[in-house]
Structures are given as structure tokens and as C-alpha cells.
Design a protein around this motif. Structure first.
Motif, PDB file in Angstrom:
ATOM      1  N   ALA A   1      10.385  16.089  -4.965  1.00  0.00           N
ATOM      2  CA  ALA A   1      10.070  15.174  -3.867  1.00  0.00           C
ATOM      3  C   ALA A   1      11.252  14.265  -3.544  1.00  0.00           C
ATOM      4  CB  ALA A   1       8.840  14.343  -4.222  1.00  0.00           C
ATOM      5  N   LEU A   2      11.938  13.799  -4.564  1.00  0.00           N
ATOM      6  CA  LEU A   2      13.104  12.941  -4.369  1.00  0.00           C
ATOM      7  C   LEU A   2      14.238  13.719  -3.707  1.00  0.00           C
ATOM      8  CD1 LEU A   2      13.992  10.059  -4.828  1.00  0.00           C
ATOM      9  CD2 LEU A   2      14.825  10.728  -7.069  1.00  0.00           C
ATOM     10  N   ALA A   3      14.459  14.961  -4.124  1.00  0.00           N
ATOM     11  CA  ALA A   3      15.498  15.800  -3.522  1.00  0.00           C
ATOM     12  C   ALA A   3      15.188  16.070  -2.051  1.00  0.00           C
ATOM     13  CB  ALA A   3      15.642  17.105  -4.290  1.00  0.00           C
ATOM     14  N   GLU A   4      13.921  16.324  -1.732  1.00  0.00           N
ATOM     15  CA  GLU A   4      13.533  16.567  -0.342  1.00  0.00           C
ATOM     16  C   GLU A   4      13.722  15.319   0.508  1.00  0.00           C
ATOM     17  OE1 GLU A   4       9.524  18.059  -0.199  1.00  0.00           O
ATOM     18  OE2 GLU A   4      10.040  19.801  -1.436  1.00  0.00           O
ATOM     19  N   ALA A   5      13.352  14.165  -0.022  1.00  0.00           N
ATOM     20  CA  ALA A   5      13.453  12.910   0.734  1.00  0.00           C
ATOM     21  C   ALA A   5      14.903  12.530   1.021  1.00  0.00           C
ATOM     22  CB  ALA A   5      12.760  11.783  -0.022  1.00  0.00           C
ATOM     23  N   THR A   6      15.800  12.834   0.109  1.00  0.00           N
ATOM     24  CA  THR A   6      17.198  12.426   0.266  1.00  0.00           C
ATOM     25  C   THR A   6      18.096  13.523   0.833  1.00  0.00           C
ATOM     26  OG1 THR A   6      17.679  12.999  -2.043  1.00  0.00           O
ATOM     27  CG2 THR A   6      17.058  10.705  -1.581  1.00  0.00           C
ATOM     28  N   ALA A   7      17.555  14.702   1.088  1.00  0.00           N
ATOM     29  CA  ALA A   7      18.351  15.818   1.619  1.00  0.00           C
ATOM     30  C   ALA A   7      19.015  15.426   2.929  1.00  0.00           C
ATOM     31  CB  ALA A   7      17.468  17.046   1.817  1.00  0.00           C
ATOM     32  N   GLY A   8      20.318  15.650   3.016  1.00  0.00           N
ATOM     33  CA  GLY A   8      21.062  15.342   4.225  1.00  0.00           C
ATOM     34  C   GLY A   8      21.402  13.878   4.395  1.00  0.00           C
ATOM     35  N   ARG A   9      21.099  13.073   3.423  1.00  0.00           N
ATOM     36  CA  ARG A   9      21.387  11.638   3.478  1.00  0.00           C
ATOM     37  C   ARG A   9      22.533  11.302   2.535  1.00  0.00           C
ATOM     38  NH1 ARG A   9      17.165   8.556   5.838  1.00  0.00           N
ATOM     39  NH2 ARG A   9      15.370   9.845   6.336  1.00  0.00           N
TER      40      ARG A   9
ATOM     41  N   LEU B   1       0.851  -1.185   0.000  1.00  0.00           N
ATOM     42  CA  LEU B   1       0.000   0.000   0.000  1.00  0.00           C
ATOM     43  C   LEU B   1       0.884   1.230   0.000  1.00  0.00           C
ATOM     44  CD1 LEU B   1      -2.638  -1.162   2.607  1.00  0.00           C
ATOM     45  CD2 LEU B   1      -2.819  -1.186   0.125  1.00  0.00           C
ATOM     46  N   PRO B   2       0.533   2.226  -0.786  1.00  0.00           N
ATOM     47  CA  PRO B   2       1.396   3.405  -0.905  1.00  0.00           C
ATOM     48  C   PRO B   2       1.316   4.320   0.300  1.00  0.00           C
ATOM     49  CG  PRO B   2      -0.599   3.733  -2.145  1.00  0.00           C
ATOM     50  CD  PRO B   2      -0.654   2.310  -1.612  1.00  0.00           C
ATOM     51  N   LEU B   3       2.397   5.053   0.533  1.00  0.00           N
ATOM     52  CA  LEU B   3       2.379   6.178   1.456  1.00  0.00           C
ATOM     53  C   LEU B   3       1.867   7.347   0.634  1.00  0.00           C
ATOM     54  CD1 LEU B   3       5.940   5.774   2.997  1.00  0.00           C
ATOM     55  CD2 LEU B   3       3.775   5.135   4.045  1.00  0.00           C
ATOM     56  N   LEU B   4       0.726   7.879   0.982  1.00  0.00           N
ATOM     57  CA  LEU B   4       0.121   8.916   0.152  1.00  0.00           C
ATOM     58  C   LEU B   4       0.695  10.287   0.471  1.00  0.00           C
ATOM     59  CD1 LEU B   4      -3.602   7.807   0.125  1.00  0.00           C
ATOM     60  CD2 LEU B   4      -1.909   7.528  -1.666  1.00  0.00           C
ATOM     61  N   ALA B   5       1.376  10.848  -0.503  1.00  0.00           N
ATOM     62  CA  ALA B   5       1.884  12.209  -0.375  1.00  0.00           C
ATOM     63  C   ALA B   5       0.783  13.187  -0.756  1.00  0.00           C
ATOM     64  CB  ALA B   5       3.097  12.404  -1.261  1.00  0.00           C
ATOM     65  N   ALA B   6      -0.052  12.800  -1.678  1.00  0.00           N
ATOM     66  CA  ALA B   6      -1.184  13.613  -2.110  1.00  0.00           C
ATOM     67  C   ALA B   6      -2.242  12.662  -2.647  1.00  0.00           C
ATOM     68  CB  ALA B   6      -0.760  14.583  -3.197  1.00  0.00           C
TER      69      ALA B   6
ATOM     70  N   SER C   1       8.914  17.431 -12.735  1.00  0.00           N
ATOM     71  CA  SER C   1       9.507  18.424 -11.832  1.00  0.00           C
ATOM     72  C   SER C   1       9.094  18.184 -10.386  1.00  0.00           C
ATOM     73  CB  SER C   1       9.142  19.835 -12.274  1.00  0.00           C
ATOM     74  OG  SER C   1       7.748  20.019 -12.243  1.00  0.00           O
ATOM     75  N   SER C   2       7.847  17.830 -10.120  1.00  0.00           N
ATOM     76  CA  SER C   2       7.441  17.563  -8.737  1.00  0.00           C
ATOM     77  C   SER C   2       8.053  16.264  -8.239  1.00  0.00           C
ATOM     78  CB  SER C   2       5.917  17.548  -8.602  1.00  0.00           C
ATOM     79  OG  SER C   2       5.356  16.431  -9.235  1.00  0.00           O
ATOM     80  N   ALA C   3       8.258  15.295  -9.119  1.00  0.00           N
ATOM     81  CA  ALA C   3       8.911  14.043  -8.727  1.00  0.00           C
ATOM     82  C   ALA C   3      10.365  14.309  -8.350  1.00  0.00           C
ATOM     83  CB  ALA C   3       8.825  13.020  -9.852  1.00  0.00           C
ATOM     84  N   ASP C   4      11.063  15.110  -9.140  1.00  0.00           N
ATOM     85  CA  ASP C   4      12.454  15.460  -8.838  1.00  0.00           C
ATOM     86  C   ASP C   4      12.545  16.221  -7.519  1.00  0.00           C
ATOM     87  OD1 ASP C   4      13.251  14.270 -11.198  1.00  0.00           O
ATOM     88  OD2 ASP C   4      13.435  16.166 -12.296  1.00  0.00           O
TER      89      ASP C   4
ATOM     90  N   ILE D   1       5.303   6.544  -3.974  1.00  0.00           N
ATOM     91  CA  ILE D   1       5.476   6.592  -5.423  1.00  0.00           C
ATOM     92  C   ILE D   1       5.891   8.010  -5.776  1.00  0.00           C
ATOM     93  CG2 ILE D   1       4.329   6.305  -7.644  1.00  0.00           C
ATOM     94  CD1 ILE D   1       2.490   4.243  -6.039  1.00  0.00           C
ATOM     95  N   VAL D   2       7.109   8.133  -6.303  1.00  0.00           N
ATOM     96  CA  VAL D   2       7.689   9.446  -6.557  1.00  0.00           C
ATOM     97  C   VAL D   2       7.496   9.861  -8.009  1.00  0.00           C
ATOM     98  CG1 VAL D   2       9.805  10.825  -6.418  1.00  0.00           C
ATOM     99  CG2 VAL D   2       9.357   9.064  -4.723  1.00  0.00           C
ATOM    100  N   GLY D   3       7.364   8.950  -8.899  1.00  0.00           N
ATOM    101  CA  GLY D   3       7.172   9.243 -10.314  1.00  0.00           C
ATOM    102  C   GLY D   3       6.859   7.957 -11.046  1.00  0.00           C
ATOM    103  N   ASP D   4       6.868   7.995 -12.368  1.00  0.00           N
ATOM    104  CA  ASP D   4       6.524   6.791 -13.119  1.00  0.00           C
ATOM    105  C   ASP D   4       7.692   5.816 -13.240  1.00  0.00           C
ATOM    106  OD1 ASP D   4       8.095   8.131 -14.953  1.00  0.00           O
ATOM    107  OD2 ASP D   4       6.634   8.027 -16.578  1.00  0.00           O
ATOM    108  N   HIS D   5       8.822   6.166 -12.602  1.00  0.00           N
ATOM    109  CA  HIS D   5       9.958   5.243 -12.621  1.00  0.00           C
ATOM    110  C   HIS D   5      10.753   5.236 -11.313  1.00  0.00           C
ATOM    111  CE1 HIS D   5      11.698   9.061 -13.885  1.00  0.00           C
ATOM    112  NE2 HIS D   5      12.849   8.613 -13.444  1.00  0.00           N
ATOM    113  N   THR D   6      10.165   5.773 -10.226  1.00  0.00           N
ATOM    114  CA  THR D   6      10.879   5.820  -8.948  1.00  0.00           C
ATOM    115  C   THR D   6       9.945   5.504  -7.782  1.00  0.00           C
ATOM    116  OG1 THR D   6      12.284   7.566  -9.860  1.00  0.00           O
ATOM    117  CG2 THR D   6      12.383   7.228  -7.489  1.00  0.00           C
TER     118      THR D   6
END
Length: 128
Positions: free
Chosen positions: A26-34, A7-12, A21-24, A53-58
Motif C-alpha cells: 500500500a505504501l509503495a502504491e501510494a508513493t509511486a511516481g512521487r 477520522l481514517p480514510l478507509l482502504a478496507a 506485506s500489504s502495508a508495504d 492507516i498503512v500499518g502499525d507504524h505508518t
């Protein structure tokens, strides 16, 4: 072979595709500082939360709060949406590269096309 449902974690709450652009972002925010580690073929599915689900391929999986796993699919999965439920066909207790899954939208009876998982890249918070 075992089939399980993620089951997905619903971001929206939307069934619209995620724009690049929103997928990029979201991915940058999730990995910031990691810090990224070496990609791995498999992860233990019992300790992996998600996916987001961050995008159609991530896909993004969480593990015990400190580690994120980014799975970059080998090809885009056109029916993958933020609110998709993933029906994964896995062997054993792990999710591995090339395991197949089908996205299913809420209310749909028929799942989407078969897609494949890619490698899992760990992103860890630095130790203090």
C-alpha cells in the motif's frame, strides 16, 4: 493543549491488524511516481487530510492532491487498525513529531494505548 479527532480514510473495512506485506504494498502504491522530500517535524493539520492507516507504524496524510505526508511512528502502535479513529493531543495548529495520539476502534468506549507521531516526510508529484 487541544485534543482533536482524525477520522481514517478507509482502504478496507476491517478491524484486523494490517499485515506487513500489504502495508508495504500500500505504501509503495501510494508513493509511486512521487519524489520524497526532507522530513519535517510538523505539518499544518487544517490542510492535512486523513490519515490512511498503512500499518502499525505508518500513517499517510494527503494535502491538496499533490502532496502526501508519510508519518513513520518511532515505535509500533499495537492497537492501531485500519478503521481506527485517532484521538490526537496537539498543541497549536500543527501536528508535530512526538504529539501523542490514542487509536479508538468503532464501538469501543476506551481508546487504545498512547502512541507518538514521528517525522513527516513529504512525497510530491513531479512538476510537469
Amino acid at each position: 493543549m487541544r485534543t482533536f479527532i482524525l477520522l481514517p480514510l478507509l482502504a478496507a473495512c476491517t478491524s484486523l491488524p494490517v499485515d506487513t506485506s500489504s502495508a508495504d504494498r500500500a505504501l509503495a502504491e501510494a508513493t509511486a511516481g512521487r519524489i520524497a522530500g526532507a522530513p519535517q517535524r510538523c505539518i499544518d493539520r487544517s490542510s492535512a487530510g486523513g490519515p490512511q492507516i498503512v500499518g502499525d507504524h505508518t500513517l499517510l496524510f494527503t494535502q491538496s492532491g499533490r502532496r502526501l505526508w508519510i508519518n513513520t511512528l518511532p515505535a509500533s502502535c499495537p492497537s492501531l487498525r485500519r478503521d481506527s479513529t485517532l484521538i490526537v493531543q496537539a498543541f497549536g495548529s500543527q501536528m508535530c513529531q512526538n504529539d501523542q495520539f490514542q487509536p479508538r476502534q468503532p464501538g469501543d468506549v476506551v481508546p487504545g494505548a498512547n502512541c507518538r507521531l514521528g517525522t513527516f516526510t513529504p512525497y510530491d508529484r513531479p512538476k510537469r
